[in-house]
Structure formats: structure tokens, C-alpha cells
Write an enzyme that holds these catalytic residues in place. Structure first.
Site, short mmCIF file in Angstrom:
data_model
loop_
_atom_site.label_atom_id
_atom_site.label_comp_id
_atom_site.label_asym_id
_atom_site.label_seq_id
_atom_site.Cartn_x
_atom_site.Cartn_y
_atom_site.Cartn_z
N ASP A 1 0.76 -1.03 -0.19
CA ASP A 1 -0.32 -0.04 0.01
C ASP A 1 0.57 1.37 -0.18
OD1 ASP A 1 -1.85 2.02 0.30
OD2 ASP A 1 -3.49 -0.35 1.00
N HIS B 1 -2.61 3.42 -4.42
CA HIS B 1 -2.28 2.51 -3.82
C HIS B 1 -1.11 2.49 -3.78
CE1 HIS B 1 -6.24 2.81 -0.36
NE2 HIS B 1 -6.32 2.50 -1.52
N GLU C 1 -9.51 2.70 -4.86
CA GLU C 1 -9.29 3.65 -4.91
C GLU C 1 -8.72 4.62 -5.78
OE1 GLU C 1 -11.49 4.16 -0.18
OE2 GLU C 1 -8.88 2.77 -0.69
C1 ACM Z 1 -10.45 -0.74 0.51
O1 ACM Z 1 -10.86 -0.54 2.07
N1 ACM Z 1 -10.19 0.34 0.08
C2 ACM Z 1 -11.06 -1.07 -0.03
#
Ligand code: ACM
Length: 631
Positions: free
Chosen positions: A200, A274, A350
Site C-alpha cells: 500500500d 495505493h 480507490e
Molecule cells: C478498501 O477498503 N479500500 C478496499
């Protein structure tokens, strides 16, 4: 004590013995069928533990090891078919048990666990452990314990084949030993998937030998504590000391440890968003190619409350750069070689497209592909990644955003933004794992936000327990199962990870294993409380938020009214508005109360059976009014 009295007490004790000996049956998750029988099986130092066939050896050995450690009896598992505790694979498969089911028969003479497959023997063994006194969950010899098992006949098998928990090891790093300890608890509750969120913005945690900078650079960030998203950004030249990663040997060891417990480890490499930790190592893979640092939890994004957001530092891979696919190929080649799981999770959540929209390479690619919306470049990226995985014999799994750009044929979807994505994916013939924030996000606060460290939202254990992973109108065959997700932005230690995980992961274990019709919150509560005792014996942390009042403010005819509720049955809620400490002689909540004017403070605490059981919750009038909802 006078002799006559002591004789009387001894007599009383004698007559009450059967009551004491018959401990209640408190198995989590609730088995399909439990029929209590008269009597108990008594474990002694002479009890034999036998396994009929080699596949039963692991469950038998695990039992013998746990029992000898806590009883002090020198118990060993040996081949044979006449054990006091007997493990046997069914010669003819029992169709009622499937691949993971078992029968567990306890009589005063013998304990017999049967299954079609070794996994079933392991789950039968876990149920047997839960029938024993709680001290069996400990790690040392417990003196003065009556090692008895209530006689019972259990037939059991899971509702779903995917019963998962995700642990995020990027936002905070957890050592290999901590990960194993976490997995061991999952096995206790018959989970069979450990989803390992390995990468991440805040750390890359898996060694990729062909890309050494991923861990030399990407696994380390500057040391910070405090509220995630509000921490100070790295200062120029500041050493990056916090972090860590797993070597490929570590990964293999964890995979084996989990496999021994019938748990599949599903790795997640979260792309194309991410990805700041990867870009800290290889900045040439972004659009701007800006030098970035592994994020320590400082703010780099704006969230607009309607699901849209903006990343002020680029954390996305550039989908128009062929080097990105060379990178993905290298990463996934090593990941696929390490993990036996058929699915590899490649994130997809995201992903901010703002840098793509302004990038000449992305614009040219859109033209070439005849793509009108930049969002659809994610579909192109995902398709390319799915092909890489396919070439390595793996299937793609991704968060529900992967549906937005056209999802590859055999990809499975994890529905997290509610259940909409899961429904859409199942209707499109994709396999789905249901993990909606509203029921399954273990990072959310469990109790009142004034007590639990604040995070994005709240999720009570009762709500998690109420979940049914098969949405109405969806063909259940596409719902592989469900999963609880533990994101660790605000979780710096394993102790706190356990606190956030339990008891909600016990509730979810039942959601994913037990028949929906068998679920019953009032029936679950005493079992959950029995497992508090087992967790205490095991040294596992858990939240006690179920004892804290649920506090709401509702608007009724223009007036702000206080509404309170116990999360579990049988709590008495006492409160005050007059700056006194509430106890049993304070006001007892019986229905909505007008919140008085003036500089008042609500203080409230739950009692049960005349004893305070919860935290004192304190809310000033302004904070109560902020909770106001129309009724
Ligand atoms: C998430 O909670 N961004 C998958």
C-alpha cells in the site's frame, strides 16, 4: 468451620457435582446440529489419542500437544482405531459433510471425530477443544481443572467455502511471529482464508528478488504516531526507520503454517492505486515520475464525501507505460511462484485518475483504444494484469472498483462498498466475496466513539452478527463467502489488532459458517462471553464494547431526545445529567428522555446483575446534539 457444617457443605457439593461437571456447550461458530447427551467424558493421563489414517495425524497431534501442554498429562497421538479419542476418515464419504464437515460424538466412554477429509477432522478437533474447560486455550499447565467434555453428538459443515479475514500489514508492520499468532486464532474459529494485504502507500512488505528496491526503499518510512492522515510529512533527509518486510522464506513459512491449519493465504498486491511505496522505490513507473516517499500517515488526499477523492501526491502506476507491465510481470511471477492460492488479489480500489488525465502517454493510449473516459483506462490496466496472472495459472481477484472498467471474464470480485458491487458481479457471472464496510470492516470502532479510538465509522458486533452474505435475488452459487477486513491505519500493535478483531470476527465466523436460520443474537451472546474467558486464558485481546450503551439523539416534534439501548440483552443503563457519577441509584433508562437545556453532560454506565459491566460514557450536550437524527 464447625465439623457439622463442613459435612453439610461437603454433602451439598457432592449433590451439585453433576451440575458443575456438565459445562455448557459454547461452540463458535454454532454447529449445524448439536444434541446434548447424558454424562461426560473424562480426560485422564491414560487417555489414548488415535488416528485411523495418516491424514488424521495432524489434527490428532495438534490435540495431543494442546492437551498435554495444559493438562500436564503425557498425551501423544498414535496410529490406531480404538483411541479414547479417535480420529477417523470415513471409508465411504458421508454426503452430509462435504469436504470440510465432521461428526463429533462424545460419550462417557469415547470421543470419536469422523470426516470425509482431513480439514473436517481439524474442525472437529477445534470443536472438541471448545467443549473442554477454557484453560485448554492457555499455554501452561492449569492445576485443579476437571478435564471433562460434555457428552454430545454434533454434525457440522460450513455454509460457505470462503471464510476470510484480511490483515493489512502495510499501514503498520506485523512480524512473522505476530502474523502466525493471528492466523492461529483464525483457525480456532474455522476461518479458511487469510487475505494478506502486503502492499500500500505506507509500506511494501514482500521481498521481490528481481526488484530489490521495493523492500530496500519501499518497506521503510519515517517514524510517526498519532492520528493517521494527520501526521507530519517526512522532513528532508529524515531517516526512514519504521517498517519491515517478509523475505520469501518468511512468506513460505507463513503459507505452510496457515496450510497446516487448513487456511489458504491469498496475497494482495494493491495496484494501480495505493502504490506510493512502490513508487518511492521506482518513481519512473508513475506519470509525473516525481520522487515520492513512503507515506507515514500524513495527508496527501482530499475526500469529498460522495465517494470522490483527489490525491495530491501521485500514488498510481502509469497504465500507458509498458515498463509498468514489465514490473507487474516480475512481481506477479514471484508472487505466483510463492503462493499456492488460485486467486491473487490485485487491489484496484480507490485509484485516482487525475494524473492519468493529464498525461500525454495516457491520452495517446486512450485515443488508440478509442476510450472516451479516463476511468476506463483502469479496465485496460486490469485486463493486462489479469492476462499476466492467467499466464501464471492464477485467477484475478479485486475490489469492486474493477467492475467499473469492464472486468476480465474469470476474475472474482470483493464487494466492499456495500453490496451493490457484489450483486452486479454475481449477476454478471463472477464469483464474489462479500465484505461490505457496513458489516465486515474490523477497523471501524466497536463501541461508542468517545471510548474507542476514533476512525472512519462505527460497526457494532451485533450488526456484524446480523449479516447475511447472500443478497436477495442473487444466485447463491456465485457467493463464495465473506470476509472481515482489518485495515491498520490506526492499529500499531498486534494487541490492538486483536482488540479490533474480536469479538466481531467471532460473530463473522458464525455468519460465514453456520446456517442462516440457526443464527440468533441472544443465543450467541452467552457463547461470546464464554469465549471472552477462553481469550483471557489464551492471552488474546478483545473489545468489551458490547457492554457499553448505544447512545442516539433523535429529533421528535422539534425536541432533542436521548435514546439509549444495550447491545446485548439484560443490561440496565443508569445515567445522570447533573454532574454526578451514575450508579444503581441514578436514573434508570426506560425510554426516550428529553435532553435538558443548559451546560449539561450525560454520564451513563451499564449494569448487569447489580454490577457495573461497561465503561462510563460521557457526552456533553453539544456532542449529543451532533448525533441528532430526524425521526
Ligand atoms: C478498501 O477498503 N479500500 C478496499
Amino acid at each position: 468451620m464447625k465439623p457439622i457444617w463442613s459435612a453439610f457443605v461437603a454433602l451439598l457439593y457432592f449433590f451439585s457435582l453433576p451440575l458443575f461437571a456438565q459445562q455448557p456447550i459454547s461452540i463458535i461458530p454454532q454447529p449445524v446440529s448439536v444434541q446434548a447427551q447424558p454424562g461426560v467424558f473424562r480426560l485422564t493421563k491414560a487417555t489414548s489419542i488415535h488416528f485411523g489414517q495418516l491424514p488424521g495425524q495432524y489434527a490428532a497431534n495438534t490435540l495431543a500437544e494442546k492437551l498435554s501442554r495444559t493438562t500436564g498429562y503425557p498425551l501423544r497421538a498414535i496410529p490406531g482405531d480404538r483411541g479414547g479419542i479417535q480420529f477417523s476418515i470415513n471409508a465411504t464419504p458421508n454426503p452430509a459433510l462435504g469436504a470440510e464437515g465432521y461428526t463429533l460424538d462424545v460419550t462417557p466412554k469415547q470421543v470419536v471425530i469422523r470426516a470425509n477429509q482431513p480439514a473436517g477432522l481439524f474442525y472437529g478437533m477445534q470443536s472438541l477443544l471448545q467443549l473442554l474447560p477454557k484453560e485448554v486455550a492457555g499455554s501452561k499447565v492449569a492445576p485443579n481443572v476437571a478435564w471433562t467434555v460434555p457428552a454430545v453428538r454434533i454434525t457440522d459443515q460450513p455454509r460457505f467455502g470462503w471464510r476470510g479475514i484480511m490483515l493489512d500489514v502495510s499501514r503498520h508492520f506485523f512480524t512473522k511471529a505476530e502474523v502466525k499468532r493471528y492466523i492461529d486464532q483464525l483457525a480456532t474459529y474455522k476461518y479458511n482464508v487469510f487475505h494478506w494485504h502486503l502492499t500500500d502507500d505506507n509500506g511494501w512488505r514482500i521481498e521481490i528478488k528481481s526488484l530489490p528496491k521495493l523492500t530496500e526503499v519501499g518497506a521503510w518510512r519515517v517514524e510517526r504516531s498519532g492520528k493517521f492522515g494527520q501526521r507530519e510529512a517526512p522532513k528532508p533527509g529524515e531517516p526512514a526507520k519504521y517498517g519491515g518486510f517478509y523475505t520469501q522464506d518468511d512468506i513460505r513459512e507463513v503459507i505452510q503454517y496457515a496450510a497446516d491449519r487448513y487456511i489458504t493465504v491469498v496475497p494482495e498486491i494493491d495496484v494501480p492505486g495505493h502504490s506510493m511505496a512502490a513508487l518511492a522505490a521506482y518513481p519512473e513507473l508513475s506519470c509525473t515520475k516525481a520522487i515520492v516517499q513512503v507515506n507515514p500517515g500524513s495527508s496527501f488526499s482530499d475526500w469529498f464525501g460522495n465517494g470522490t477523492f483527489k490525491m495530491n501526491i501521485e500514488n498510481t502506476l502509469n497504465p500507458s507505460d509498458e515498463n509498468v507491465y514489465v514490473f507487474m510481470d516480475k512481481v506477479l511471477t514471484e508472487v505466483a511462484a510463492l503462493f499456492p492460492s488460485q486467486y491473487v488479489h490485485v487491489g484496484g480500489d480507490e485509484c485516482y485518475k487525475g494524473y492519468w488525465a493529464n498525461d500525454p502517454g495516457c491520452q495517446a493510449l486512450m485515443k488508440k483504444l478509442n476510450i472516451r473516459h479516463v476511468e476506463d483506462l483502469q479496465g485496460y490496466f486490469m485486463e493486462r494484469v489479469a492476462k499476466i496472472l492467467q499466464a501464471k495459472g492464477k485467477k484475478m481477484l479485486g475490489w469492486d472498483e474493477i467492475l467499473e472498467g469492464g472486468v476480465p471474464g474469470d476474475a472474482a470480485v470483493m464487494s466492499w462498498r456495500g453490496i451493490k458491487g457484489g450483486i452486479e458481479a454475481a449477476q454478471g457471472g463472477h464469483n464474489v466475496v462479500m465484505t461490505p464496510t457496513t458489516f465486515a470492516y474490523l477497523d471501524y470502532t466497536q463501541g461508542d466513539p468517545t471510548i474507542d479510538p476514533a476512525i472512519y465509522a462505527n460497526l457494532r458486533t451485533r450488526k456484524s452478527y446480523s449479516y447475511n452474505p447472500v443478497p436477495e435475488g442473487v444466485n447463491a452459487k456465485y457467493i463464495l463467502g465473506g470476509q472481515g477486513n482489518l485495515w491498520t491505519e490506526q492499529i500499531p500493535t498486534l494487541r490492538h489488532a486483536e482488540y479490533m478483531t474480536y469479538p466481531r470476527a467471532w460473530a463473522l465466523a458464525e455468519v460465514f459458517w453456520s446456517p442462516n436460520e440457526a443464527k440468533n443474537w441472544a443465543g450467541f451472546v452467552p457463547r461470546m462471553e464464554a469465549h471472552f474467558g477462553r481469550a483471557d486464558a489464551a492471552g488474546i485481546n478483545y473489545a468489551k464494547a458490547i457492554y457499553d450503551p448505544i447512545i442516539r439523539t433523535v429529533n421528535k416534534d422539534g425536541k432533542a431526545m436521548l435514546e439509549m439501548e444495550g447491545e446485548i440483552p439484560g443490561l440496565d443503563l443508569f445515567y445522570s445529567f447533573d454532574d454526578t457519577m451514575p450508579d444503581e441509584s441514578s436514573l434508570r433508562y426506560t425510554g426516550p428522555v428529553l435532553i435538558p437545556d443548559g451546560p449539561i453532560t450525560l454520564r451513563t454506565v451499564a449494569y448487569r446483575g447489580g454490577k457495573p459491566v461497561g465503561h462510563l460514557v460521557t457526552l456533553k450536550r453539544d456532542d449529543l446534539l451532533k448525533r441528532r437524527k430526524e425521526q
